[in-house]
Design a protein around this motif. Structure first.
Motif, short mmCIF file in Angstrom:
data_model
loop_
_atom_site.label_atom_id
_atom_site.label_comp_id
_atom_site.label_asym_id
_atom_site.label_seq_id
_atom_site.Cartn_x
_atom_site.Cartn_y
_atom_site.Cartn_z
N PRO A 143 0.83 -1.21 0.00
CA PRO A 143 0.00 0.00 0.00
C PRO A 143 0.86 1.26 0.00
O PRO A 143 1.89 1.33 0.68
CB PRO A 143 -0.81 -0.13 1.29
N CYS A 144 0.44 2.25 -0.75
CA CYS A 144 1.12 3.54 -0.75
C CYS A 144 0.90 4.22 0.60
O CYS A 144 -0.23 4.29 1.08
CB CYS A 144 0.56 4.39 -1.89
N PRO A 145 1.94 4.68 1.26
CA PRO A 145 1.77 5.30 2.58
C PRO A 145 0.97 6.60 2.52
O PRO A 145 0.42 7.06 3.53
CB PRO A 145 3.22 5.56 3.03
N LYS A 146 0.90 7.24 1.38
CA LYS A 146 0.21 8.52 1.29
C LYS A 146 -1.27 8.36 0.94
O LYS A 146 -2.12 8.94 1.61
CB LYS A 146 0.91 9.37 0.23
N CYS A 147 -1.57 7.54 -0.10
CA CYS A 147 -2.96 7.44 -0.56
C CYS A 147 -3.54 6.04 -0.38
O CYS A 147 -4.69 5.80 -0.73
CB CYS A 147 -3.07 7.86 -2.02
N ASN A 148 -2.76 5.11 0.15
CA ASN A 148 -3.22 3.76 0.43
C ASN A 148 -3.55 2.96 -0.83
O ASN A 148 -4.20 1.93 -0.74
CB ASN A 148 -4.42 3.76 1.35
N VAL B 157 7.21 4.22 -7.95
CA VAL B 157 6.43 5.43 -7.77
C VAL B 157 4.95 5.07 -7.75
O VAL B 157 4.50 4.30 -8.58
CB VAL B 157 6.73 6.44 -8.91
N CYS B 158 4.21 5.61 -6.80
CA CYS B 158 2.78 5.35 -6.75
C CYS B 158 2.11 5.90 -8.00
O CYS B 158 2.30 7.07 -8.34
CB CYS B 158 2.18 6.00 -5.51
N PRO B 159 1.34 5.10 -8.69
CA PRO B 159 0.72 5.57 -9.94
C PRO B 159 -0.38 6.59 -9.71
O PRO B 159 -0.73 7.35 -10.61
CB PRO B 159 0.16 4.30 -10.58
N SER B 160 -0.96 6.67 -8.53
CA SER B 160 -2.08 7.60 -8.33
C SER B 160 -1.62 8.94 -7.73
O SER B 160 -2.20 9.97 -8.04
CB SER B 160 -3.17 6.95 -7.48
N CYS B 161 -0.59 8.94 -6.85
CA CYS B 161 -0.19 10.22 -6.26
C CYS B 161 1.28 10.56 -6.55
O CYS B 161 1.79 11.56 -6.04
CB CYS B 161 -0.44 10.23 -4.75
N ASN B 162 1.95 9.70 -7.32
CA ASN B 162 3.33 9.95 -7.71
C ASN B 162 4.32 10.04 -6.55
O ASN B 162 5.37 10.64 -6.67
CB ASN B 162 3.43 11.21 -8.59
N THR B 163 3.97 9.48 -5.41
CA THR B 163 4.90 9.45 -4.29
C THR B 163 5.99 8.41 -4.54
O THR B 163 5.70 7.30 -4.97
CB THR B 163 4.15 9.09 -2.99
N TYR B 164 7.22 8.77 -4.25
CA TYR B 164 8.31 7.83 -4.42
C TYR B 164 8.29 6.85 -3.26
O TYR B 164 8.28 7.24 -2.08
CB TYR B 164 9.64 8.57 -4.46
#
Ligand SMILES: [Zn+2]
Ligand SMILES: [Zn+2]
Length: 106
Positions: free
Chosen positions: A82-87, A96-103
């Protein structure tokens, strides 16, 4: 009971069972036709055929369904995080998260 059969020229004929194995003339084209023996075994044989065909279909259907159900289940859970920013569930191969571009790192 009567026997249905077809003469050499394709005329649909009907004869009494008593005439089975005998020769008669087609009333339309006057061609001599042998009256066939009544085939009482035919319906049973057809039933057996459809039964085995159904079994074959079921036999081939079940394994394919099993592989379809089994294949997708292990891969996404094991290789996603899971992405830590947008889950959003991100594949492990994506850095890189495809939805919020967080590394996310490797
Ligand atoms: Zn005929
Ligand atoms: Zn994200």
């Amino acid at each position: 009971m009567s026997i249905r059969f077809v003469c050499r020229n394709g005329h649909a004929l009907k004869a009494n069972v008593r005439h089975a194995g005998r020769k008669m003339r087609c009333p339309r084209c006057k061609v001599a036709v042998w009256v066939p023996q009544p085939q009482l075994q035919t319906p049973r044989a057809e039933n057996n055929l459809t039964d085995t065909q159904a079994v074959r279909l079921l036999g081939s259907y079940h394994p394919s369904q099993r592989t379809l159900l089994a294949a997708p289940a292990p891969s996404p859970t094991a290789k996603e995080r899971p992405c830590p920013k947008c889950n959003t569930m991100v594949p492990m191969l994506c850095r890189v998260c495809p939805s919020c571009n967080t590394y996310l790192g490797s």
